[in-house]
Design a protein around this motif. Sequence first.
Motif: not given
Length: 321
Positions: A55, A162-168, A170, A173
Amino acid sequence: MTETPSGDGAPVGPRDSTQVPRYAGQANFAHLPHLDEVGEADIAVVGIPFDTGVSFRPGARFGPTHVRDSSRLLRPYNPAQGVSPFGVQQVADAGDIVANPFDLDEALEQISAGASELLKRAGRVVTIGGDHTIAYPLLKTMYEKHGPVAVLHADAHLDTWDTYFGAPVTHGTPFRRASEAGFIDLTASAHLGIRGPLYGEHDLEEDERLGFEVTTTEFVEEHGVPAAVKRLRDRVGDRPVYVSIDIDVLDPAHAPGTGTPDAGGLTTREMLRIIRSLTDLNIVGADVVEVSPPYDHAQLTGIAAAHVVYELISAMAPRGS
């Protein structure tokens, strides 16, 4: 050249660095033989050059090569643990697991399948990352072999978001996904070295729900390494334990070459001392991740990571009765 088998079943050890200069030849970890040279091993060291899940700073895809090169000065006897880790067990370098840098879902499948295949030839696997995303598929493989495992996670960060930019999935997570999938023992898992700002108090509340007990760097500073070790050991107990070490658990003064540095971390000496306290735990596997060579200086981070891997291998070595 690598030492050749003696014919008596003794492990094949590292190349003799009194005969071949340390800086010469292929940089297998600690000059160990390749797995193909020995066929099977008690412990296989494998790289996963992958950083699609980062990230902030990239570069951890170059971590395995950097750590191997930084391991050239390691020697076969570990006086701190009183063991010759390459003499009492067969340890070999298994090369790298290839993971698709453009397709995260395929990469996760490749990592899990590669680790599972490697475990057919090795009793345990120690992985050099790569970013911390790889812990999720590796824990899937551990679960398939051992059932839910206790996780001892050393890191500046919780990695249960939980998510980064909607990605579950990473590098922030993996332990949430592993907890939700049932891969980890919710009663026996622990973080070490957590520090720095969070998104909110709810981060800690969620982390506890996901099965982790937190030992911060402030705890280590206030109560000392022995108290931190006792806290971790009491939490893990005698369960099968997977050790996952993000090199950013160390202070940036000791490990500048990493993707998400935070001030106030452990010293290299403290981290090594903690690993040396784990010798009688049931360690079933381990990873050392997030070494980013482009941000390293004079191999500080690579050398630290190489010694962490060496101490983990030593901690897994059998002891006499």
